[in-house]
Motif scaffolding. Structure first.
Motif, PDB file in Angstrom:
ATOM      1  N   ASN A 322       0.745  -1.016  -0.003  1.00 35.96           N
ATOM      2  CA  ASN A 322       0.067  -0.240  -0.027  1.00 35.96           C
ATOM      3  C   ASN A 322       1.001   1.325  -0.079  1.00 35.96           C
ATOM      4  OD1 ASN A 322      -2.866  -1.050   0.454  1.00 35.96           O
ATOM      5  ND2 ASN A 322      -1.462  -1.991   1.863  1.00 35.96           N
ATOM      6  N   THR A 323       0.794   2.130  -1.037  1.00 38.83           N
ATOM      7  CA  THR A 323       1.596   3.208  -1.222  1.00 38.83           C
ATOM      8  C   THR A 323       0.738   4.561  -1.112  1.00 38.83           C
ATOM      9  OG1 THR A 323       1.487   3.178  -3.494  1.00 38.83           O
ATOM     10  CG2 THR A 323       3.382   2.028  -2.439  1.00 38.83           C
ATOM     11  N   GLU A 324       1.199   5.500  -0.503  1.00 39.49           N
ATOM     12  CA  GLU A 324       0.412   7.092  -0.491  1.00 39.49           C
ATOM     13  C   GLU A 324       1.767   8.130  -0.692  1.00 39.49           C
ATOM     14  OE1 GLU A 324      -2.453  10.099   1.540  1.00 39.49           O
ATOM     15  OE2 GLU A 324      -2.415   7.978   2.088  1.00 39.49           O
ATOM     16  N   VAL A 325       1.415   8.837  -1.774  1.00 37.78           N
ATOM     17  CA  VAL A 325       2.485  10.139  -1.937  1.00 37.78           C
ATOM     18  C   VAL A 325       1.595  11.030  -1.998  1.00 37.78           C
ATOM     19  CG1 VAL A 325       4.028  11.023  -3.920  1.00 37.78           C
ATOM     20  CG2 VAL A 325       3.969   8.582  -3.079  1.00 37.78           C
ATOM     21  N   VAL A 326       1.915  12.311  -1.288  1.00 42.77           N
ATOM     22  CA  VAL A 326       1.194  13.552  -1.349  1.00 42.77           C
ATOM     23  C   VAL A 326       2.205  14.567  -1.421  1.00 42.77           C
ATOM     24  CG1 VAL A 326      -0.104  15.090  -0.150  1.00 42.77           C
ATOM     25  CG2 VAL A 326      -0.215  12.541   0.752  1.00 42.77           C
ATOM     26  N   TYR A 327       1.878  15.404  -2.259  1.00 35.61           N
ATOM     27  CA  TYR A 327       2.591  16.879  -2.638  1.00 35.61           C
ATOM     28  C   TYR A 327       1.700  17.720  -2.101  1.00 35.61           C
ATOM     29  CZ  TYR A 327       4.165  20.758  -5.515  1.00 35.61           C
ATOM     30  OH  TYR A 327       4.398  22.026  -6.029  1.00 35.61           O
ATOM     31  N   PHE A 328       2.226  18.606  -1.355  1.00 35.47           N
ATOM     32  CA  PHE A 328       1.323  19.869  -0.853  1.00 35.47           C
ATOM     33  C   PHE A 328       1.852  21.147  -1.656  1.00 35.47           C
ATOM     34  CE2 PHE A 328       1.540  16.939   2.830  1.00 35.47           C
ATOM     35  CZ  PHE A 328       0.319  16.933   3.143  1.00 35.47           C
ATOM     36  N   THR A 329       0.756  21.456  -2.253  1.00 36.27           N
ATOM     37  CA  THR A 329       0.444  22.511  -3.275  1.00 36.27           C
ATOM     38  C   THR A 329       0.517  23.994  -2.698  1.00 36.27           C
ATOM     39  OG1 THR A 329      -1.871  22.191  -3.612  1.00 36.27           O
ATOM     40  CG2 THR A 329      -0.385  21.072  -5.039  1.00 36.27           C
ATOM     41  N   ASP A 330      -0.071  24.174  -1.430  1.00 30.48           N
ATOM     42  CA  ASP A 330      -0.026  25.598  -1.030  1.00 30.48           C
ATOM     43  C   ASP A 330       1.375  26.094  -0.796  1.00 30.48           C
ATOM     44  OD1 ASP A 330       0.204  23.672   1.205  1.00 30.48           O
ATOM     45  OD2 ASP A 330      -0.489  25.206   2.592  1.00 30.48           O
ATOM     46  N   LYS A 331       1.383  27.597  -0.870  1.00 31.53           N
ATOM     47  CA  LYS A 331       2.785  28.395  -1.044  1.00 31.53           C
ATOM     48  C   LYS A 331       3.688  28.116   0.424  1.00 31.53           C
ATOM     49  CE  LYS A 331       1.350  31.381  -4.677  1.00 31.53           C
ATOM     50  NZ  LYS A 331       0.887  32.850  -5.024  1.00 31.53           N
ATOM     51  N   ASP A 332       2.677  28.069   1.345  1.00 30.15           N
ATOM     52  CA  ASP A 332       3.490  28.006   2.999  1.00 30.15           C
ATOM     53  C   ASP A 332       4.286  26.806   3.217  1.00 30.15           C
ATOM     54  OD1 ASP A 332       2.557  30.437   3.367  1.00 30.15           O
ATOM     55  OD2 ASP A 332       0.700  29.606   4.223  1.00 30.15           O
ATOM     56  N   ARG A 333       3.927  25.836   2.225  1.00 26.49           N
ATOM     57  CA  ARG A 333       4.487  24.304   2.609  1.00 26.49           C
ATOM     58  C   ARG A 333       5.053  23.936   1.188  1.00 26.49           C
ATOM     59  NH1 ARG A 333      -0.140  24.907   5.160  1.00 26.49           N
ATOM     60  NH2 ARG A 333      -0.012  24.409   7.421  1.00 26.49           N
ATOM     61  N   ASN A 334       6.331  23.567   1.139  1.00 28.95           N
ATOM     62  CA  ASN A 334       7.017  22.554  -0.299  1.00 28.95           C
ATOM     63  C   ASN A 334       7.414  21.471   0.570  1.00 28.95           C
ATOM     64  OD1 ASN A 334       8.079  22.379  -2.309  1.00 28.95           O
ATOM     65  ND2 ASN A 334      10.144  23.470  -2.201  1.00 28.95           N
ATOM     66  N   VAL A 335       6.310  20.339   0.735  1.00 32.51           N
ATOM     67  CA  VAL A 335       6.536  19.271   1.469  1.00 32.51           C
ATOM     68  C   VAL A 335       6.012  18.233   0.696  1.00 32.51           C
ATOM     69  CG1 VAL A 335       6.015  17.815   3.532  1.00 32.51           C
ATOM     70  CG2 VAL A 335       6.365  20.435   3.809  1.00 32.51           C
ATOM     71  N   VAL A 336       6.896  17.104   0.473  1.00 31.48           N
ATOM     72  CA  VAL A 336       6.318  15.938  -0.252  1.00 31.48           C
ATOM     73  C   VAL A 336       6.378  14.697   0.668  1.00 31.48           C
ATOM     74  CG1 VAL A 336       6.589  14.549  -2.045  1.00 31.48           C
ATOM     75  CG2 VAL A 336       7.213  16.712  -2.335  1.00 31.48           C
ATOM     76  N   VAL A 337       5.610  13.930   0.734  1.00 30.87           N
ATOM     77  CA  VAL A 337       5.733  12.676   1.800  1.00 30.87           C
ATOM     78  C   VAL A 337       5.469  11.440   0.943  1.00 30.87           C
ATOM     79  CG1 VAL A 337       4.963  11.705   3.955  1.00 30.87           C
ATOM     80  CG2 VAL A 337       4.952  14.276   3.714  1.00 30.87           C
ATOM     81  N   SER A 338       6.094  10.523   1.277  1.00 33.02           N
ATOM     82  CA  SER A 338       5.865   9.164   0.508  1.00 33.02           C
ATOM     83  C   SER A 338       5.831   8.091   1.581  1.00 33.02           C
ATOM     84  CB  SER A 338       6.960   8.529  -0.423  1.00 33.02           C
ATOM     85  OG  SER A 338       6.791   9.570  -1.631  1.00 33.02           O
ATOM     86  N   TYR A 339       4.813   7.269   1.815  1.00 35.37           N
ATOM     87  CA  TYR A 339       4.744   6.255   2.786  1.00 35.37           C
ATOM     88  C   TYR A 339       4.365   4.964   2.150  1.00 35.37           C
ATOM     89  CZ  TYR A 339       2.594   3.032   6.283  1.00 35.37           C
ATOM     90  OH  TYR A 339       2.513   1.970   7.135  1.00 35.37           O
ATOM     91  N   PHE A 340       5.123   3.991   2.206  1.00 35.45           N
ATOM     92  CA  PHE A 340       5.132   2.728   1.603  1.00 35.45           C
ATOM     93  C   PHE A 340       4.822   1.636   2.627  1.00 35.45           C
ATOM     94  CE2 PHE A 340       7.847   4.190  -2.375  1.00 35.45           C
ATOM     95  CZ  PHE A 340       6.773   5.204  -2.695  1.00 35.45           C
ATOM     96  N   SER A 341       4.060   0.942   2.647  1.00 32.15           N
ATOM     97  CA  SER A 341       3.988  -0.235   3.329  1.00 32.15           C
ATOM     98  C   SER A 341       3.780  -1.639   2.667  1.00 32.15           C
ATOM     99  CB  SER A 341       2.459  -0.217   4.090  1.00 32.15           C
ATOM    100  OG  SER A 341       2.081  -1.242   4.841  1.00 32.15           O
TER     101      SER A 341
END
Length: 464
Positions: A322-341
């Motif tokens: 199970n995988t989930e990848v999230v790229y946060f698009t608001d200007k206050d956050r330049n964050v990418v998170v990947s969680y693989f199970s």
């Protein structure tokens, strides 16, 4: 050069002001660093609890402002050989592959070999209504083409090698489930066709296209089209049903998932790829803007996920991965998170959600992840029996499965479908019923023959 003279009073005023600004900047920086270190500490606490519980296996990476700020692996890449997951362990990423395929298509658009308005019949004449289906329809899941994963015979061949010609004709034979362009509806067939289309255009395999257009330019050494899972290459196997033990999932033959779920990678390299992609290091700014544009919840290769902040993401499932990848698009956050199970004891617990809450300082307390324990035969005998509450006409039976050396839960409503029980210390248990989303939690007090559910209901032991 003209130089202005200053009085001693002016110089002192300037120096004091500069010192104050430096002090405030230092305080702000120290405050930010303190918040960040606190988030990392809480993340470590969260994933230490998860690891110690023995109920989840996988890896997570967090990038902020282009740099990896957190990485944690836990559990086993291979349970049978006692091989632990580490930061370099590679996972099958499922539909996260779609982002790579969408990027490949956009690279071909930029080179003038195809356009988003190109009609499907230019490459696949046999697809029903192909003159009305565009490349962009495929990318946004608006083609109306049947989802091959919904084929009832899929589960009879998914683990076997299949030629692209046979796979293609399966898609052709199922036709459409809706009019092209009418609405967005996920279909794995869309990205399988896009992968095949890229091969036709480039005259080489999807694997070679991925390598030449994405992996080599970005220096991605742990991202490639997978084959049979290899322990010696540090590739994770996947598992399901933690109770009574981890069960090895049968492998999908990735020839059935070209362009849609065929890539293996690490959370770190997926984050690196997405960071470079959205920073304009892979495609032009206009192409990136096009990829980000959302229509009916879908962008090109991604979609909006149910997370607190504006985002684009992908959720993938293949075998026990199970995988989930999230790229946060608001200007206050330049964050990418990947969680693989590669193994999860409960689908109702949102590990990614907890990790995001901790990282963004939205969660004050962490959930409790109880550690599974094994009971001896003598200990199991204390808990066996029939428990009943006559007021609510509720009866449960706790029985021992001698072959699996564990306890099982039998409901009076359906004795034909017993469920394995998760055992914890102090007589605490949980059971995941097949028709329930949330596990049933209870405690048994053998000294007075009481079974107490987490909602407070008590059942008395009426038969040993």
């Amino acid at each position: 050069m003209f130089r202005k003279s200053f009085t001693l009073k002016q110089v002192l005023k300037f120096l004091l002001g500069a010192a104050a600004l430096t002090f405030m900047s230092s305080c702000s920086s120290n405050s930010d660093n303190k918040k960040e270190s606190e988030s990392i500490r809480k993340l470590d606490s969260l994933f230490s609890s998860i690891d110690e519980s023995g109920g989840w296996m996988g890896s997570i990476s967090i990038f902020q402002d282009g740099e990896e700020v957190y990485n944690r692996a836990f559990g086993y890449a291979n349970v049978e050989d006692n091989v632990k997951n580490d930061k370099e362990t590679k996972f099958r990423i499922g539909s996260v592959t779609d982002v790579y395929t969408a990027t490949i298509i956009m690279k071909l658009v930029e080179s003038g070999k195809i356009s988003l308005d190109t009609k499907l019949n230019d490459y696949f004449l046999e697809i029903m209504k192909s003159p009305r289906i565009t490349v962009e329809d495929l990318l946004r899941h608006r083609s109306g083409i049947f989802n091959l994963l919904m084929d009832l015979t899929y589960w009879s061949y998914y683990h076997l090698p299949i030629s692209e010609e046979v796979l293609y004709h399966k898609i052709v034979d199922f036709g459409l489930v809706d009019e092209p362009g009418k609405k967005s509806q996920f279909s794995s067939s869309n990205y399988i066709l896009l992968g095949m289309m890229a091969e036709k255009i480039e005259g080489k395999s999807y694997s070679d296209i991925l390598d030449s257009l994405i992996c080599k330019p970005l220096g991605l050494k742990n991202t490639y089209v997978g084959s049979s899972i290899s322990i010696k290459d540090n590739e994770a196997s996947s598992y399901y049903d933690r109770l009574p033990r981890w069960n090895l999932a049968k492998e999908t033959d990735l020839s059935t998932a070209i362009g849609e779920a065929s890539i293996v990678s690490t959370p770190t390299e997926v984050n690196l790829f997405l960071t470079k992609l959205f920073d304009g290091k892979v495609l032009s700014d206009s192409s990136v803007d096009k990829m980000k544009q959302v229509v009916d919840g879908f962008s090109l290769g991604m979609q909006t996920l149910d997370r607190e902040y504006p985002n684009l993401g992908v959720v993938g499932n293949i075998d026990g991965f199970n995988t989930e990848v999230v790229y946060f698009t608001d200007k206050d956050r330049n964050v990418v998170v990947s969680y693989f199970s590669n193994g999860s004891s409960s689908s109702s617990i949102d590990i990614m959600g907890y990790a995001l809450a901790v990282y963004f300082n939205k969660e004050d307390s962490l959930p409790e992840f109880k550690k599974y324990i094994n009971l001896s035969d003598q200990e199991m005998e204390k808990y066996e029996g029939v428990y009943s509450n006559s007021q609510y006409s509720t009866t449960f039976e706790i029985v021992k499965d001698t072959a699996e050396h564990c306890l099982m839960f039998v409901s009076s409503n359906d004795k034909s479908d017993p469920s394995y029980i998760g055992c914890y210390k102090n007589g605490e248990f949980s059971v995941q019923m097949s028709d329930e989303e949330v596990p049933i939690e209870f405690t048994i007090f053998p000294e007075n023959g009481t079974l107490r559910l987490s909602n407070g209901m008590e059942l008395k032991k009426v038969k040993s």
